[in-house]
Design an enzyme around this catalytic site. Sequence first.
Site, PDB file in Angstrom:
ATOM      1  N   LYS A  53       0.881  -1.182   0.000  1.00  0.00           N
ATOM      2  CA  LYS A  53       0.000   0.000   0.000  1.00  0.00           C
ATOM      3  C   LYS A  53       0.911   1.222   0.000  1.00  0.00           C
ATOM      4  CE  LYS A  53      -3.850   2.441   1.197  1.00  0.00           C
ATOM      5  NZ  LYS A  53      -4.493   2.215   2.502  1.00  0.00           N
ATOM      6  N   ILE A  54       0.745   2.070  -1.003  1.00  0.00           N
ATOM      7  CA  ILE A  54       1.522   3.305  -1.082  1.00  0.00           C
ATOM      8  C   ILE A  54       0.570   4.459  -1.381  1.00  0.00           C
ATOM      9  CG2 ILE A  54       3.547   2.039  -1.947  1.00  0.00           C
ATOM     10  CD1 ILE A  54       2.980   3.445  -4.705  1.00  0.00           C
ATOM     11  N   THR A 115      -0.280  12.035  -1.417  1.00  0.00           N
ATOM     12  CA  THR A 115      -1.352  12.793  -2.047  1.00  0.00           C
ATOM     13  C   THR A 115      -1.630  14.057  -1.253  1.00  0.00           C
ATOM     14  OG1 THR A 115      -2.374  10.805  -2.952  1.00  0.00           O
ATOM     15  CG2 THR A 115      -3.774  12.739  -2.738  1.00  0.00           C
ATOM     16  N   ALA A 116      -1.591  13.955   0.074  1.00  0.00           N
ATOM     17  CA  ALA A 116      -1.826  15.124   0.916  1.00  0.00           C
ATOM     18  C   ALA A 116      -0.864  16.251   0.549  1.00  0.00           C
ATOM     19  CB  ALA A 116      -1.673  14.746   2.388  1.00  0.00           C
ATOM     20  N   HIS A 159      -5.718  10.896   7.866  1.00  0.00           N
ATOM     21  CA  HIS A 159      -6.275   9.802   8.651  1.00  0.00           C
ATOM     22  C   HIS A 159      -7.293  10.292   9.678  1.00  0.00           C
ATOM     23  CE1 HIS A 159      -3.452   7.470   6.512  1.00  0.00           C
ATOM     24  NE2 HIS A 159      -2.445   7.494   7.357  1.00  0.00           N
TER      25      HIS A 159
END
Length: 286
Positions: A53-54, A115-116, A159
């Site tokens: 997961k990336i 992405t953030a 998150h």
Amino acid sequence: MKIAFSPCPNDTFVFHALVHGKISGAPEWDVTYADIHITNHWAIDRVGPDIMKISYAALPWVLEDYALLPCGGALGRGCGPLVLTRDSVLSSNNSSSDLSALSGKRIAVPSERSTAYLLFRLWAARNIPGGVGDIVVMPFDQIMPAVRDGEIDAGLVIHEARFTYSNYNLSKIVDLGSWWETTTGHPIPLGAIIAKRDMDLPALASWIRSSLEYAWAHPEESKVYIAEHAQEMAPEVTQAHIDLYVNSFTADLGTEGYEAISALLEQAAEANLVPKINPDLLKWPY
């Protein structure tokens, strides 16, 4: 089979059935739990497990060797990162002209390959006169305390921080997910599941999708496993996290999901934040 994903509730929810031998025909799994800023670098350096997961933001560096799987990741609406400050004058209730106060300020971010971070840079270029000052990379769970304590001027959070930032007496400057959705009409691409291109990719996708379907059908079975890895998260926050980040795009990116990914990476490449990708490498099936 080796896989790496985060200990966050959405990932443990999705992969519980798979790693606990509940999916017929799937092999045994050797899991490494690592936050996404770590797996991003593993993928880029080609040193991690075959399946990881990336962040979608790291895809341009890895697509030649890793394929994007169409399921298991995090993409959606109303789930974007936030920019927070301890100064309520900069809250989202004020006019955009107040954002000039962020010019030259120190901003903490959880990763420069996330992405953030891409969304923040794209937003800041259009909204902060003169641009921000120093970018400080720190683990995401340390950002809100650092903002609260005045160590930095503002923080980019992800998150479960969406649900807990008021506990730190912080104010929201902007919801970058809402900004992205309003600006482009697309959902927000957050976390991607990738696998080495020489693997049986259709089988992997089938196993992951079956694991998700099992989780939805038997939500009680995964609760202990999720809680073990939830980093002392309150049960109600854990459930809100799952409800927000696990959705129909987790089961299948679909046309809308792929269009969102392409739009983000194209804008980021135009801003020289990521390398330009070959769009054919995003296509599924392979």
